[in-house]
Design an enzyme around this catalytic site. Structure first.
Site, PDB file in Angstrom:
ATOM      1  N   LEU B 215       1.095   5.477  -8.585  1.00 49.15           N
ATOM      2  CA  LEU B 215       2.007   5.585  -9.733  1.00 49.15           C
ATOM      3  C   LEU B 215       1.484   4.701 -10.854  1.00 49.15           C
ATOM      4  O   LEU B 215       1.050   3.568 -10.617  1.00 49.15           O
ATOM      5  CB  LEU B 215       3.420   5.144  -9.334  1.00 49.15           C
ATOM      6  CG  LEU B 215       4.071   5.934  -8.192  1.00 49.15           C
ATOM      7  CD1 LEU B 215       5.523   5.504  -8.031  1.00 49.15           C
ATOM      8  CD2 LEU B 215       3.980   7.437  -8.427  1.00 49.15           C
ATOM      9  N   GLY B 256       2.744  -0.634  -2.263  1.00 47.77           N
ATOM     10  CA  GLY B 256       3.843  -0.749  -3.222  1.00 47.77           C
ATOM     11  C   GLY B 256       4.103   0.554  -3.957  1.00 47.77           C
ATOM     12  O   GLY B 256       5.155   1.167  -3.779  1.00 47.77           O
ATOM     13  N   ASP B 257       3.118   0.996  -4.755  1.00 48.28           N
ATOM     14  CA  ASP B 257       3.314   2.243  -5.500  1.00 48.28           C
ATOM     15  C   ASP B 257       2.190   3.235  -5.148  1.00 48.28           C
ATOM     16  O   ASP B 257       1.777   4.036  -5.971  1.00 48.28           O
ATOM     17  CB  ASP B 257       3.361   1.971  -7.010  1.00 48.28           C
ATOM     18  CG  ASP B 257       2.134   1.203  -7.488  1.00 48.28           C
ATOM     19  OD1 ASP B 257       1.239   0.933  -6.650  1.00 48.28           O
ATOM     20  OD2 ASP B 257       2.058   0.869  -8.683  1.00 48.28           O
ATOM     21  N   GLU B 258       1.679   3.132  -3.914  1.00 48.00           N
ATOM     22  CA  GLU B 258       0.595   4.012  -3.473  1.00 48.00           C
ATOM     23  C   GLU B 258       1.090   4.990  -2.409  1.00 48.00           C
ATOM     24  O   GLU B 258       1.748   4.600  -1.453  1.00 48.00           O
ATOM     25  CB  GLU B 258      -0.541   3.185  -2.872  1.00 48.00           C
ATOM     26  CG  GLU B 258      -1.220   2.273  -3.877  1.00 48.00           C
ATOM     27  CD  GLU B 258      -2.026   1.176  -3.187  1.00 48.00           C
ATOM     28  OE1 GLU B 258      -2.210   0.122  -3.811  1.00 48.00           O
ATOM     29  OE2 GLU B 258      -2.445   1.392  -2.029  1.00 48.00           O
TER      30      GLU B 258
END
Lengths: 196, 344
Positions: B215, B256-258
């Site tokens: 993201l 986290g945002d992967e």
């Protein structure tokens, strides 16, 4: 010892006093509300704690509580049936108590039931000496013997007698072995479906 | 037999009364030389009745399935008994077994049989309504019935316990393979799925694509609106990715945002490119958290198993990562597919 005995206490508390009361007892013992597994083993001290906690929460003397537990055991149908295999009438049943521990061991080779020894005295009086791993088996037996007398339809007077020589004792006055018709007992159950 | 018999033996020779025999052996039968029943124990009388049993022929009640002489090791001259296997004609499912011995010299007084139900005990007890009094005191029938029920009770408990343990094991396994925030697969679950896909491909299975989704601008949402809002955005993104893949594909959150996707089945580079762009477009739509629209984007890097003679998990991950890096460097919000034959 096996959770079987703890589980029986749990069932007694749940059925007679409700799930909420059991949850309180379980919580006090640091257990989840699901409680005990009959076939797993637990420390003996936990059983002592369980009895004391239940007696405290119910505000009942320990012996009175255990007598009620004994009477409750005789109402669990599979257990009632196993006890009824002891004899065709109450008199025979009393004499089968000597073998109760052995019968238990035949079922589960490491089941710790109390050792019972029946002494027959004059005038239909019997004294049962109870030697168990946990203090209070005498009271449990008094309750159980009373309930089984109803089951057989026998007229009896049962009371816990004073312990002697470190043994708990129960006194049974058998007034009439066939006083009432008692509950039905067929030697063989109808065939059951195989659980999926 | 010789002349000087003990008193005990003469009583036996004089004959036990049928009533006494019945007391000892409630399932005895005495047949005369012609096979007619001349006495029967009370339990057998109950089973063969109603109606008179004495005077009827053995063959009208039983089918003899097998008879075998029993050898008598101590006394060779002893005629020995015969072991019998019988079937009740009225209840073919109930078998009986027993021993037969001759009575009198050379069986002049017929034959004495003592029978038992053996393994058919519980069926017989049920069928004929037998009670404890129907068995000899020396018979272990009651103990056998007791054991049967005690065993069933223990087995029921064990079966229930096994069920509960299995349920707990599955729950623990699910937990160990799930990302608690989004409910997607976690890194461990994804690694397992990827290994499986690689193995399947080397054995001629379907091709697959490895899709890394990062993201963009997520950190700003977290910083500006707090972690709770960030978590909502992650859940929203997880929902979009899940909607864009097919059943049987794997969507995992690996950091986290992967996110990582494993897409299986018939797929080509053009379709992958389209899918990547569509996912980015949907992720770029504003996500409203607590009344505030949040905007993020995503960069995507893809490796395609068809591009490898023999796909390897690590190699493909590195290539997808390189493609992802290309997307980021190219200005984010892009989808790159690792070029076939290019080194990572």
């Amino acid at each position: 010892m096996y959770g079987l005995i703890n589980k029986a206490l749990q069932a007694f508390l749940t059925e007679n006093y409700g799930a909420a009361l059991w949850s309180r007892v379980a919580h006090a013992l640091g257990l989840g509300p699901e409680g005990f597994e009959a076939m797993l083993r637990y420390d003996d001290r936990l059983t002592e704690e369980l009895i004391d906690t239940a007696a405290c929460v119910l505000d009942k003397p320990r012996a009175a509580l255990l007598e009620d537990v004994g009477a409750f055991l005789a109402t669990i149908e599979p257990l009632r049936r196993l006890l009824r295999f002891g004899g065709s009438d109450y008199w025979e049943f009393l004499f089968s108590l000597d073998e109760l521990q052995g019968r238990g061991l035949m079922t589960l080779p490491d089941l710790e039931l109390p050792e019972l020894s029946l002494r027959s005295e004059s005038g239909g009086r019997f004294v049962i000496e109870v030697r168990g791993p946990i203090a209070g088996w005498g009271a449990v037996m008094a309750g159980l013997l009373r309930a089984m007398a109803d089951d057989y339809g026998a007229l009896v007077l049962i009371e816990a007698a004073a312990p002697s020589g470190g043994l708990e004792r129960v006194q049974v006055m058998l007034l009439e072995a066939a006083y009432a018709s008692g509950r039905r007992f067929d030697l063989a159950l109808p065939p059951t479906r195989v659980p999926a | 037999m010789s002349g000087d018999l003990s008193p005990c033996m003469s009583v036996l020779q004089g004959g036990l009364s049928p009533a006494a025999l019945g007391e000892l052996m409630p399932m005895f039968l005495w047949l005369d030389r012609h096979g007619v029943i001349c006495a029967a124990g009370p339990t057998l009388t109950k089973i063969l009745g109603p109606g008179p049993v004495v005077g009827t022929a053995f063959e009208s009640h039983f089918h003899l399935r097998r008879a075998r002489a029993r050898r008598h090791e101590q006394d060779e001259t002893h005629p020995g008994g015969r072991k019998l296997i019988l079937m009740l004609l009225s209840h073919p499912e109930i078998g009986l077994r027993g021993t037969a011995v001759e009575v009198g010299p050379a069986g002049a007084e017929g034959m004495l049989l003592n029978l038992t139900f053996g393994i058919h005990l519980a069926d017989a007890v049920r069928e004929f309504g037998l009670t404890e009094g129907d068995f000899a005191t020396s018979d272990l029938a009651i103990e056998l019935l007791y054991l049967r029920e005690a065993k069933a009770a223990v087995m029921d408990e064990l079966r229930a316990l096994n069920g509960r343990l299995e349920e707990a094991r599955r729950a623990a396994e699910r937990q160990a393979l799930t990302d608690p925030l989004t409910g997607l697969a976690n890194r461990r679950a994804f690694d397992g799925a990827l290994q499986k896909a690689v193995r399947a491909q080397t054995q001629g299975g379907a091709p697959f694509a490895l899709v890394l989704v990062d993201l963009d601008h997520f950190k700003q949402v977290n910083d500006r609106m707090g972690h709770a809002a960030g978590d909502q955005v992650l859940n929203w993104a997880a929902g979009i990715l899940t909607e864009e893949v097919r059943r049987g594909d794997v969507v995992a959150r690996t950091g986290g945002d992967e996110f990582v996707l494993l897409l299986r089945g018939a797929i080509d580079r053009a379709a992958l490119q389209t899918l990547g762009r569509r996912m980015i477009a949907r992720l770029e739509e504003p996500c409203v958290v607590d009344g505030t629209p949040c905007r993020i984007s995503a960069s995507i890097g893809i490796a395609f198993s068809r591009d490898y003679p023999v796909p390897e998990a690590d190699r493909m991950l590195a290539d997808a990562d390189a493609a992802l890096y290309d997307s980021k460097r190219g200005g984010r919000g892009r989808c790159s597919i690792h070029a076939a034959g290019a080194a990572a």
